[in-house]
Design a protein around this motif. Structure first.
Motif, PDB file in Angstrom:
ATOM      1  N   LYS A 129      -1.103  -7.305   3.598  1.00  0.00           N
ATOM      2  CA  LYS A 129      -0.325  -7.202   4.843  1.00  0.00           C
ATOM      3  C   LYS A 129       1.162  -7.074   4.536  1.00  0.00           C
ATOM      4  O   LYS A 129       1.716  -7.842   3.758  1.00  0.00           O
ATOM      5  CB  LYS A 129      -0.572  -8.417   5.735  1.00  0.00           C
ATOM      6  N   GLY A 130       1.788  -6.080   5.148  1.00  0.00           N
ATOM      7  CA  GLY A 130       3.220  -5.870   5.000  1.00  0.00           C
ATOM      8  C   GLY A 130       3.619  -5.123   3.739  1.00  0.00           C
ATOM      9  O   GLY A 130       4.800  -4.881   3.518  1.00  0.00           O
ATOM     10  N   LEU A 131       2.650  -4.745   2.915  1.00  0.00           N
ATOM     11  CA  LEU A 131       2.954  -4.014   1.686  1.00  0.00           C
ATOM     12  C   LEU A 131       2.582  -2.547   1.849  1.00  0.00           C
ATOM     13  O   LEU A 131       1.705  -2.195   2.628  1.00  0.00           O
ATOM     14  CB  LEU A 131       2.181  -4.617   0.505  1.00  0.00           C
ATOM     15  N   LYS A 132       3.258  -1.679   1.072  1.00  0.00           N
ATOM     16  CA  LYS A 132       2.942  -0.255   1.116  1.00  0.00           C
ATOM     17  C   LYS A 132       3.151   0.354  -0.266  1.00  0.00           C
ATOM     18  O   LYS A 132       3.792  -0.231  -1.136  1.00  0.00           O
ATOM     19  CB  LYS A 132       3.795   0.454   2.160  1.00  0.00           C
ATOM     20  N   VAL A 133       2.587   1.539  -0.447  1.00  0.00           N
ATOM     21  CA  VAL A 133       2.736   2.267  -1.706  1.00  0.00           C
ATOM     22  C   VAL A 133       4.221   2.472  -1.994  1.00  0.00           C
ATOM     23  O   VAL A 133       4.998   2.803  -1.092  1.00  0.00           O
ATOM     24  CB  VAL A 133       1.983   3.617  -1.647  1.00  0.00           C
ATOM     25  N   GLY A 134       4.628   2.210  -3.220  1.00  0.00           N
ATOM     26  CA  GLY A 134       6.019   2.343  -3.623  1.00  0.00           C
ATOM     27  C   GLY A 134       6.783   1.031  -3.652  1.00  0.00           C
ATOM     28  O   GLY A 134       7.849   0.947  -4.253  1.00  0.00           O
ATOM     29  N   ASP A 135       6.234  -0.008  -2.988  1.00  0.00           N
ATOM     30  CA  ASP A 135       6.900  -1.313  -2.992  1.00  0.00           C
ATOM     31  C   ASP A 135       6.934  -1.899  -4.403  1.00  0.00           C
ATOM     32  O   ASP A 135       5.973  -1.771  -5.163  1.00  0.00           O
ATOM     33  CB  ASP A 135       6.167  -2.313  -2.090  1.00  0.00           C
ATOM     34  N   HIS A 136       8.044  -2.552  -4.721  1.00  0.00           N
ATOM     35  CA  HIS A 136       8.159  -3.313  -5.967  1.00  0.00           C
ATOM     36  C   HIS A 136       7.749  -4.739  -5.625  1.00  0.00           C
ATOM     37  O   HIS A 136       8.278  -5.316  -4.671  1.00  0.00           O
ATOM     38  CB  HIS A 136       9.588  -3.273  -6.508  1.00  0.00           C
ATOM     39  N   VAL A 137       6.798  -5.284  -6.362  1.00  0.00           N
ATOM     40  CA  VAL A 137       6.249  -6.597  -6.037  1.00  0.00           C
ATOM     41  C   VAL A 137       6.225  -7.530  -7.246  1.00  0.00           C
ATOM     42  O   VAL A 137       6.207  -7.085  -8.393  1.00  0.00           O
ATOM     43  CB  VAL A 137       4.802  -6.461  -5.484  1.00  0.00           C
ATOM     44  N   SER A 138       6.233  -8.811  -6.934  1.00  0.00           N
ATOM     45  CA  SER A 138       5.945  -9.852  -7.922  1.00  0.00           C
ATOM     46  C   SER A 138       4.515 -10.276  -7.639  1.00  0.00           C
ATOM     47  O   SER A 138       4.130 -10.433  -6.473  1.00  0.00           O
ATOM     48  CB  SER A 138       6.862 -11.051  -7.734  1.00  0.00           C
ATOM     49  N   PHE A 139       3.731 -10.474  -8.695  1.00  0.00           N
ATOM     50  CA  PHE A 139       2.342 -10.856  -8.465  1.00  0.00           C
ATOM     51  C   PHE A 139       1.832 -11.716  -9.604  1.00  0.00           C
ATOM     52  O   PHE A 139       2.373 -11.714 -10.702  1.00  0.00           O
ATOM     53  CB  PHE A 139       1.459  -9.616  -8.290  1.00  0.00           C
ATOM     54  N   SER A 140       0.804 -12.474  -9.294  1.00  0.00           N
ATOM     55  CA  SER A 140       0.080 -13.211 -10.326  1.00  0.00           C
ATOM     56  C   SER A 140      -1.391 -12.878 -10.143  1.00  0.00           C
ATOM     57  O   SER A 140      -1.827 -12.508  -9.047  1.00  0.00           O
ATOM     58  CB  SER A 140       0.331 -14.713 -10.222  1.00  0.00           C
ATOM     59  N   PHE A 141      -2.148 -13.002 -11.231  1.00  0.00           N
ATOM     60  CA  PHE A 141      -3.550 -12.643 -11.178  1.00  0.00           C
ATOM     61  C   PHE A 141      -4.336 -13.508 -12.147  1.00  0.00           C
ATOM     62  O   PHE A 141      -3.766 -14.187 -13.004  1.00  0.00           O
ATOM     63  CB  PHE A 141      -3.746 -11.157 -11.504  1.00  0.00           C
TER      64      PHE A 141
END
Length: 66
Positions: free
Chosen positions: A40-52
């Motif tokens: 939600k609220g994300l789109k292609v091209g966004d720079h994100v921080s993530f953990s997995f």
């Protein structure tokens, strides 16, 4: 990382990310399992921080944000 694509039918997000030394992974672009709510609220091209986490050879997003 950078969002390269999102597939809501398959519940995946493809991210270009830097190296992950703990797993001896070089920088790459790969798909991660993700929930609909996490996108939600994300789109292609966004720079994100993530953990997995990796379980049974499958990488699953734990958290992701712009």
């Amino acid at each position: 990382g950078t969002i390269k694509s999102m597939d809501t039918a398959k519940h995946t997000v493809t991210l270009a990310h830097g190296a992950v030394p703990a797993l001896q992974w070089p920088p790459m672009t790969m798909a991660f399992s993700v929930t609909q709510d996490q996108l939600k609220g994300l789109k292609v091209g966004d720079h994100v921080s993530f953990s997995f986490q990796v379980e049974g050879g499958r990488a699953t997003i734990v958290s992701i944000k712009k």
